[in-house]
Design a protein around this motif. Structure first.
Motif, short mmCIF file in Angstrom:
data_model
loop_
_atom_site.label_atom_id
_atom_site.label_comp_id
_atom_site.label_asym_id
_atom_site.label_seq_id
_atom_site.Cartn_x
_atom_site.Cartn_y
_atom_site.Cartn_z
N ASP A 100 6.26 8.26 0.46
CA ASP A 100 4.78 7.24 -0.24
C ASP A 100 4.39 6.10 0.13
O ASP A 100 3.45 5.90 -0.18
CB ASP A 100 5.16 7.53 -1.72
CG ASP A 100 5.07 8.52 -2.67
OD1 ASP A 100 4.71 9.87 -2.39
OD2 ASP A 100 5.44 8.24 -4.28
N ASP B 204 6.11 -2.13 -10.50
CA ASP B 204 6.46 -0.66 -10.00
C ASP B 204 7.56 -0.11 -9.37
O ASP B 204 8.01 0.83 -9.19
CB ASP B 204 4.49 -0.09 -9.28
CG ASP B 204 3.20 -0.20 -9.43
OD1 ASP B 204 3.84 0.19 -10.96
OD2 ASP B 204 3.06 -1.27 -9.25
N PHE C 247 0.78 -1.36 -0.31
CA PHE C 247 -0.14 -0.11 -0.34
C PHE C 247 1.06 1.49 -0.02
O PHE C 247 1.73 1.41 0.70
CB PHE C 247 -1.46 0.45 1.12
CG PHE C 247 -1.87 -1.35 0.84
CD1 PHE C 247 -3.34 -0.77 0.47
CD2 PHE C 247 -1.82 -2.03 2.14
CE1 PHE C 247 -3.76 -2.19 0.31
CE2 PHE C 247 -3.42 -2.84 1.99
CZ PHE C 247 -4.30 -2.75 1.21
N THR C 248 0.38 2.16 -1.16
CA THR C 248 1.20 3.32 -0.95
C THR C 248 0.47 4.39 -0.66
O THR C 248 -0.87 4.53 -0.54
CB THR C 248 2.43 3.33 -2.42
OG1 THR C 248 1.37 3.52 -3.39
CG2 THR C 248 2.98 2.04 -2.97
N ARG C 249 0.92 6.02 -1.07
CA ARG C 249 -0.17 7.03 -1.05
C ARG C 249 -0.80 7.16 -2.43
O ARG C 249 -1.71 7.22 -2.76
CB ARG C 249 0.52 8.01 -0.50
CG ARG C 249 0.64 8.28 0.82
CD ARG C 249 2.26 9.79 0.25
NE ARG C 249 1.81 11.05 0.36
CZ ARG C 249 1.71 12.21 0.08
NH1 ARG C 249 3.78 12.29 -0.06
NH2 ARG C 249 1.37 13.11 -0.23
N HIS C 250 -0.16 6.93 -3.67
CA HIS C 250 -1.11 6.75 -4.71
C HIS C 250 -1.69 5.03 -5.29
O HIS C 250 -2.48 4.81 -5.77
CB HIS C 250 0.00 6.20 -5.55
CG HIS C 250 0.85 8.32 -5.45
ND1 HIS C 250 0.05 9.08 -5.58
CD2 HIS C 250 2.01 7.80 -5.04
CE1 HIS C 250 1.15 9.97 -4.90
NE2 HIS C 250 2.14 9.55 -5.12
N GLY C 251 -2.19 4.39 -3.38
CA GLY C 251 -2.97 3.39 -3.95
C GLY C 251 -2.06 1.76 -4.15
O GLY C 251 -0.60 1.74 -3.52
N VAL C 252 -2.67 0.94 -4.50
CA VAL C 252 -1.25 -0.49 -4.41
C VAL C 252 -0.33 -0.35 -5.91
O VAL C 252 -1.47 -0.02 -6.42
CB VAL C 252 -2.41 -1.58 -4.23
CG1 VAL C 252 -1.60 -3.08 -4.60
CG2 VAL C 252 -3.47 -1.79 -3.16
N ARG C 253 0.96 -1.38 -4.92
CA ARG C 253 1.47 -0.91 -6.39
C ARG C 253 2.53 -2.46 -5.90
O ARG C 253 2.77 -3.24 -4.90
CB ARG C 253 2.67 0.39 -6.22
CG ARG C 253 1.93 1.61 -6.81
CD ARG C 253 1.66 1.60 -7.54
NE ARG C 253 1.56 2.97 -8.11
CZ ARG C 253 0.09 3.57 -7.93
NH1 ARG C 253 -1.19 2.35 -7.35
NH2 ARG C 253 -0.34 4.89 -8.21
#
Length: 254
Positions: free
Chosen positions: A252, A244, A233-239
């Motif tokens: 992040d 990625d 999980f990151t600030r920009h969603g699942v990576r």
């Protein structure tokens, strides 16, 4: 991506429980890579256990051969530690997104925890070749688990931190960041998640928000985003770490 049946040139201890294996892999070496990228290694005989390959960062690469640094932590790495000169190892790569180095000259601070030191020698060599100054910090529980200074280019300032104080500074590597962070223009790190969490907290407290780049140490069973076994999980969603990443911005994720 290159698949190669590489021949073992050497496989020697580098610290307690850790090894550096040099592989004759001319196709992989010729393909080039960015520090922080990785290869997937089949750590078993054909049809043997474990079934899934293991991910290893490039440690060094030169003239038709590549080196991987690893710590024995399970069946796969135990199998790899048993390889001898002349044995064959199956691998493929390069994979993932590596570190980004700035243009021009700068002060690079490299922070490693345990086996997270693996990609940092590669990064140091490339950084020096591009005209940067490099300081590397490594943290370990005790002196026997430190990568020796001789493994680094002589131009690197090498700072070691041990939890028991048996060599270098005493404590955790994140407890000694302040004076080196103030000197640095770019920060790179690789190590366990607790180290990243402590680093993020320390940097927030001293106001340094320089977008440090980290390499995440997640299990990556496939290496190219098919299995979703390395999702974070990151600030920009699942990576996915393999596709990625494994390079991310520290803030992040933590």
């Amino acid at each position: 991506m290159i698949r190669e049946e590489a021949t073992v040139l050497s496989n020697e201890p580098c610290y307690e429980g850790g090894y550096v294996i040099w592989l004759d892999a001319p196709n992989l070496a010729a393909a080039g890579h960015t520090p922080g990228q990785f290869v997937m290694v089949r750590c078993a005989a054909e049809g043997g256990d474990p079934e899934f390959s293991r991910a290893f960062s490039y440690h060094r690469a030169e003239e038709g051969r590549v080196a991987l640094l690893y710590t024995v932590a399970g069946r796969g790495t135990a199998w790899l530690a048993g390889r001898r000169r002349g044995d064959t190892v199956s691998l493929y790569g390069p994979l993932g997104n590596g570190f980004r180095l700035p243009d021009g000259s700068g002060n690079l601070l490299l922070v490693a925890g345990g086996v997270g030191v693996a990609p940092m020698v590669d990064l140091a060599e490339v950084g020096l070749a591009r005209g940067h100054q490099v300081t590397a910090m490594m943290g370990a529980r005790t002196a026997s688990q430190l990568l020796p200074a001789s493994a680094w280019p002589s131009e690197v300032e090498y700072v070691v931190v041990t939890e028991d104080g048996s060599q270098g500074l005493r404590g955790r590597v994140t407890e000694h960041l302040d004076e080196y962070v103030a000197w640095s223009s770019r920060l790179y790190a690789c190590g366990p998640n607790p180290m990243f969490a402590s680093m993020a907290e320390a940097l927030r407290q001293n106001g340094r928000r320089q977008r440090p780049e980290i390499l995440m140490e997640e299990n990556m069973p496939c290496g190219w985003g098919l299995c979703y076994g390395c999702a974070i999980f990151t600030r920009h969603g699942v990576r996915l770490c393999c596709k990625d990443g494994p390079r991310f911005n520290l803030f992040d994720v933590f």
